[in-house]
Write a protein that holds these residues in place. Structure first.
Motif, short mmCIF file in Angstrom:
data_model
loop_
_atom_site.label_atom_id
_atom_site.label_comp_id
_atom_site.label_asym_id
_atom_site.label_seq_id
_atom_site.Cartn_x
_atom_site.Cartn_y
_atom_site.Cartn_z
N LYS A 91 6.13 10.19 3.11
CA LYS A 91 7.55 10.38 2.80
C LYS A 91 7.85 9.68 1.48
O LYS A 91 7.05 8.84 1.02
CB LYS A 91 8.40 9.82 3.94
CG LYS A 91 8.07 8.38 4.33
CD LYS A 91 8.79 7.98 5.60
CE LYS A 91 8.37 6.56 6.04
NZ LYS A 91 9.05 6.17 7.29
N PRO A 92 8.97 9.98 0.84
CA PRO A 92 9.25 9.46 -0.50
C PRO A 92 9.19 7.94 -0.60
O PRO A 92 8.67 7.40 -1.59
CB PRO A 92 10.66 9.98 -0.79
CG PRO A 92 10.81 11.20 0.05
CD PRO A 92 10.02 10.94 1.29
N GLU A 93 9.66 7.23 0.41
CA GLU A 93 9.73 5.77 0.35
C GLU A 93 8.35 5.13 0.22
O GLU A 93 8.22 4.00 -0.29
CB GLU A 93 10.41 5.21 1.60
CG GLU A 93 11.78 5.80 1.90
CD GLU A 93 11.70 7.06 2.76
OE1 GLU A 93 11.67 6.94 4.01
OE2 GLU A 93 11.66 8.15 2.17
N GLU A 94 7.32 5.82 0.69
CA GLU A 94 5.97 5.25 0.66
C GLU A 94 5.38 5.22 -0.75
O GLU A 94 4.29 4.68 -0.95
CB GLU A 94 5.05 6.00 1.62
CG GLU A 94 5.42 5.78 3.08
CD GLU A 94 4.44 6.44 4.04
OE1 GLU A 94 3.44 7.03 3.59
OE2 GLU A 94 4.70 6.36 5.26
N LEU A 95 6.08 5.78 -1.71
CA LEU A 95 5.61 5.74 -3.09
C LEU A 95 6.04 4.46 -3.81
O LEU A 95 5.46 4.11 -4.85
CB LEU A 95 6.15 6.94 -3.87
CG LEU A 95 5.56 8.30 -3.49
CD1 LEU A 95 6.41 9.42 -4.04
CD2 LEU A 95 4.13 8.41 -4.01
N ILE A 96 7.02 3.77 -3.27
CA ILE A 96 7.64 2.66 -4.01
C ILE A 96 6.67 1.49 -4.21
O ILE A 96 6.44 1.06 -5.36
CB ILE A 96 8.92 2.18 -3.29
CG1 ILE A 96 9.92 3.35 -3.16
CG2 ILE A 96 9.55 1.03 -4.07
CD1 ILE A 96 10.33 4.00 -4.45
N GLN A 100 10.29 12.68 -5.76
CA GLN A 100 10.23 11.24 -6.00
C GLN A 100 9.02 10.88 -6.85
O GLN A 100 9.11 10.05 -7.76
CB GLN A 100 10.17 10.50 -4.66
CG GLN A 100 9.99 8.99 -4.75
CD GLN A 100 11.26 8.27 -5.15
OE1 GLN A 100 11.84 8.54 -6.19
NE2 GLN A 100 11.70 7.35 -4.31
N ALA A 101 7.88 11.50 -6.57
CA ALA A 101 6.67 11.24 -7.35
C ALA A 101 6.90 11.57 -8.83
O ALA A 101 6.54 10.78 -9.72
CB ALA A 101 5.50 12.04 -6.79
N LEU A 102 7.50 12.70 -9.09
CA LEU A 102 7.75 13.11 -10.47
C LEU A 102 8.74 12.15 -11.14
O LEU A 102 8.56 11.78 -12.32
CB LEU A 102 8.28 14.53 -10.52
CG LEU A 102 7.34 15.62 -9.97
CD1 LEU A 102 8.00 17.00 -10.11
CD2 LEU A 102 6.01 15.61 -10.68
N ALA A 103 9.75 11.73 -10.41
CA ALA A 103 10.73 10.80 -10.96
C ALA A 103 10.11 9.46 -11.33
O ALA A 103 10.57 8.78 -12.25
CB ALA A 103 11.87 10.59 -9.95
N LEU A 104 9.04 9.09 -10.63
CA LEU A 104 8.36 7.82 -10.90
C LEU A 104 7.26 7.95 -11.94
O LEU A 104 6.56 6.97 -12.22
CB LEU A 104 7.79 7.27 -9.59
CG LEU A 104 8.83 6.81 -8.55
CD1 LEU A 104 8.18 6.55 -7.20
CD2 LEU A 104 9.57 5.57 -9.04
N GLY A 105 7.09 9.14 -12.48
CA GLY A 105 6.16 9.31 -13.59
C GLY A 105 4.83 9.94 -13.23
O GLY A 105 3.97 10.12 -14.10
N ILE A 106 4.62 10.29 -11.97
CA ILE A 106 3.38 10.97 -11.58
C ILE A 106 3.38 12.39 -12.15
O ILE A 106 4.37 13.11 -12.04
CB ILE A 106 3.24 11.00 -10.04
CG1 ILE A 106 2.89 9.59 -9.52
CG2 ILE A 106 2.19 12.01 -9.59
CD1 ILE A 106 2.83 9.48 -8.01
N ASN A 107 2.26 12.76 -12.77
CA ASN A 107 2.17 14.12 -13.33
C ASN A 107 0.99 14.91 -12.77
O ASN A 107 0.65 15.97 -13.29
CB ASN A 107 2.09 14.06 -14.86
CG ASN A 107 0.75 13.54 -15.38
OD1 ASN A 107 -0.09 13.05 -14.60
ND2 ASN A 107 0.54 13.61 -16.69
N HIS A 108 0.38 14.39 -11.68
CA HIS A 108 -0.77 15.06 -11.08
C HIS A 108 -0.59 15.11 -9.57
O HIS A 108 -0.39 14.08 -8.93
CB HIS A 108 -2.07 14.29 -11.42
CG HIS A 108 -3.29 14.90 -10.82
ND1 HIS A 108 -4.26 14.15 -10.17
CD2 HIS A 108 -3.72 16.20 -10.74
CE1 HIS A 108 -5.23 14.95 -9.75
NE2 HIS A 108 -4.92 16.19 -10.07
#
Length: 376
Positions: free
Chosen positions: A242-247, A36-44
């Motif tokens: 968890k993935p939802e906490e990135l939104i 999910q992080a990668l899908a949202l553009g995080i690269n680190h």
């Protein structure tokens, strides 16, 4: 998602980084959170030897394949400072093995918190010899440090010129380390902000008083904007469980420009409200009261009291206060009830605060069950 140059490393990191201390439920959850992080553009992605199975789970995800090529993904792990080079060599090798990597983009000395730690990294033939060997043979590309130390220790570590980046605490509600941010910028170091949602005030579950004062924004949003409007800062950690906490955090990932007038007005309103509520009991965080003979971190105790009284941030205050006497060099100092009313601090306070009385009040407000860190 916006991206910024990570100081002299010349890496271009997303303004939000995935911190991996909390995705530890199981390997599948870790992999889903990373995806999910990668899908949202995080690269680190940032991990550490001391984060339970974090390195292992990240290594499994890397081994199974991700949506971003390894060359476009930046991995940082952190290892503690050691008194000798051999321990550091072993730590680096073990981290690379768990991560299934042949090189690290960044290695951070984890918890450079004390003057003794600083001596270790400066010692001839010490732990930094092993780090430099790893840089020389390509297993590590860039070296920095993370710290929960005092401003004086942080500035001294920056001034060693051994490091290309620093991970530290700095938030709207804790600006003590502003001089370290400036010094790092002058040294062209990357700046990574540790856990602004959690350490910055438990802002994912803010009290109603604070929510009302921050309208039309959320407290979390405002803290992120306070940090992202500062171009000396490269990236902010998001420690999603968890993935939802990135939104929610990443809703501001493209808003990294200067503060707008409406945001500035809310920050001014917050400051005015605190001054009004605290009146003559407001600690200005000058730190002149230290050192305390009983080793009470008076400014930090009174900062937590400021926030609890002004904004009803008692839950956050209790969370941090409980760490005194329970977290070693990660959160040094004794609880406020250790005050003997010796009076040493009183003539040093420019606000002429009744510090012993305020310490007693802070202890009554913030005392609770004790807790310990995930790592020692």
């Amino acid at each position: 998602m916006q991206y910024r140059r990570f100081g002299k490393t010349n890496l271009h990191l997303s303004v939000f980084s995935l911190g991996t201390m909390r995705y530890l439920a199981d390997a599948e959850n870790a992999q889903d959170t990373i995806a999910q992080a990668l899908a949202l553009g995080i690269n680190h992605i940032e991990t550490a030897r001391g984060y339970g199975k974090s390195e292992e789970f990240l290594g499994q995800a890397l081994q199974s394949g991700l949506s971003v090529p390894r060359s476009q993904l930046h991995i940082t792990t952190k290892v503690p400072p050691t008194a000798d080079a051999d321990s550091m060599r072993r730590y680096i090798d073990e981290s690379l093995t768990r991560l299934h990597l042949d090189y690290l983009d960044c290695l951070g000395i984890h918890g450079l918190n004390t003057w003794e730690h600083l001596q270790w990294v400066q010692a001839n033939g010490g732990c930094m010899q092993a780090v430099q060997e790893a840089v020389g043979d390509g297993r590590v590309r860039h070296v920095g440090f993370s710290t929960h130390g005092t401003l004086e220790v942080i500035k001294a570590a920056i001034n060693t010129d051994l490091f290309e980046f620093v991970n530290l605490h700095y938030y709207y509600f804790f600006q003590r380390h502003a001089p370290a941010i400036q010094l790092a910028a002058e040294k062209d170091m990357g700046v990574f902000i540790i856990s602004p949602a959690d350490k910055g005030g438990k802002l994912y579950t803010p009290p109603q008083t604070l929510k009302n004062l921050c309208q039309p924004y959320s407290p979390l949003e405002l803290n992120y904007r306070f940090l992202l409007n500062d171009n000396r800062i490269t990236t902010l950690s998001v420690g999603a469980a968890k993935p939802e906490e990135l939104i929610e955090p990443l809703q501001v990932a493209d808003r990294d420009g200067e503060l707008i007038s409406a945001e500035i007005a809310v920050f001014q309103s917050l400051e005015n409200y605190q001054k009004t509520v605290l009146d003559t009991d407001k600690c200005s965080q000058c730190y002149a009261c230290l050192p305390c003979p009983e080793n009470i971190n008076i400014p930090e105790v009174l900062r937590l009291r400021n926030l609890a009284v002004a904004y009803n941030m008692t839950d956050y205050g209790q969370y941090r206060y409980e760490m005194f006497e329970n977290a070693g060099h990660w959160f040094p100092g004794m609880k406020a009830n250790r005050c003997t009313e010796c009076g040493d601090c009183l003539p040093r306070c420019p606000e002429e605060l009744d510090i012993p009385a305020l310490l007693n009040d802070a202890h009554e407000r913030l005392k609770g069950q004790t807790g310990r860190r995930l790592w020692g």
